[in-house]
Design a protein around this motif. Structure first.
Motif, mmCIF file in Angstrom:
data_model
loop_
_atom_site.group_PDB
_atom_site.id
_atom_site.type_symbol
_atom_site.label_atom_id
_atom_site.label_comp_id
_atom_site.label_asym_id
_atom_site.label_seq_id
_atom_site.Cartn_x
_atom_site.Cartn_y
_atom_site.Cartn_z
ATOM 1 N N ARG A 258 -6.920 -2.761 3.560
ATOM 2 C CA ARG A 258 -7.070 -1.738 4.592
ATOM 3 C C ARG A 258 -6.709 -2.298 5.956
ATOM 4 O O ARG A 258 -6.862 -3.500 6.196
ATOM 5 N N ILE B 149 -7.077 -2.769 -3.053
ATOM 6 C CA ILE B 149 -6.927 -1.623 -2.154
ATOM 7 C C ILE B 149 -7.923 -1.719 -0.998
ATOM 8 O O ILE B 149 -7.595 -1.466 0.157
ATOM 9 N N MET C 199 -0.598 2.758 -6.460
ATOM 10 C CA MET C 199 -2.009 2.406 -6.283
ATOM 11 C C MET C 199 -2.780 2.421 -7.598
ATOM 12 O O MET C 199 -3.810 1.759 -7.717
ATOM 13 N N LYS D 27 0.804 -1.220 0.000
ATOM 14 C CA LYS D 27 0.000 0.000 0.000
ATOM 15 C C LYS D 27 0.841 1.277 0.000
ATOM 16 O O LYS D 27 0.341 2.359 0.244
#
Length: 66
Positions: free
Chosen positions: A45, A41, A33, A29
């Motif tokens: 998280r 994505i 991106m 990350k």
């Protein structure tokens, strides 16, 4: 016996839960991106728990985090 030292890099990157599992940030990350899918994505998280083998390595770096 003197106290064992904790690896400074490990204490900044990992956290041991009350049950003994190791939490780590999701990989992939930092940059790039635009080429990653929305699904990647979204799923990357927050944090994730490490597998048993990686857990043992991290715990050897953090002798008092048990």
């Amino acid at each position: 016996m003197p106290k064992m030292k904790t690896k400074s890099s490990a204490k900044k990157r990992f956290k041991v839960t009350a049950t003994g599992r190791v939490l780590a940030a999701q990989a992939g990350k930092r940059h790039g991106m635009i080429k990653r899918s929305r699904k990647f994505i979204r799923n990357a998280r927050g944090t994730t728990t490490l597998c048993k083998a990686d857990e043992n390595i991290v715990k050897s770096y953090m002798p008092y985090a048990r």
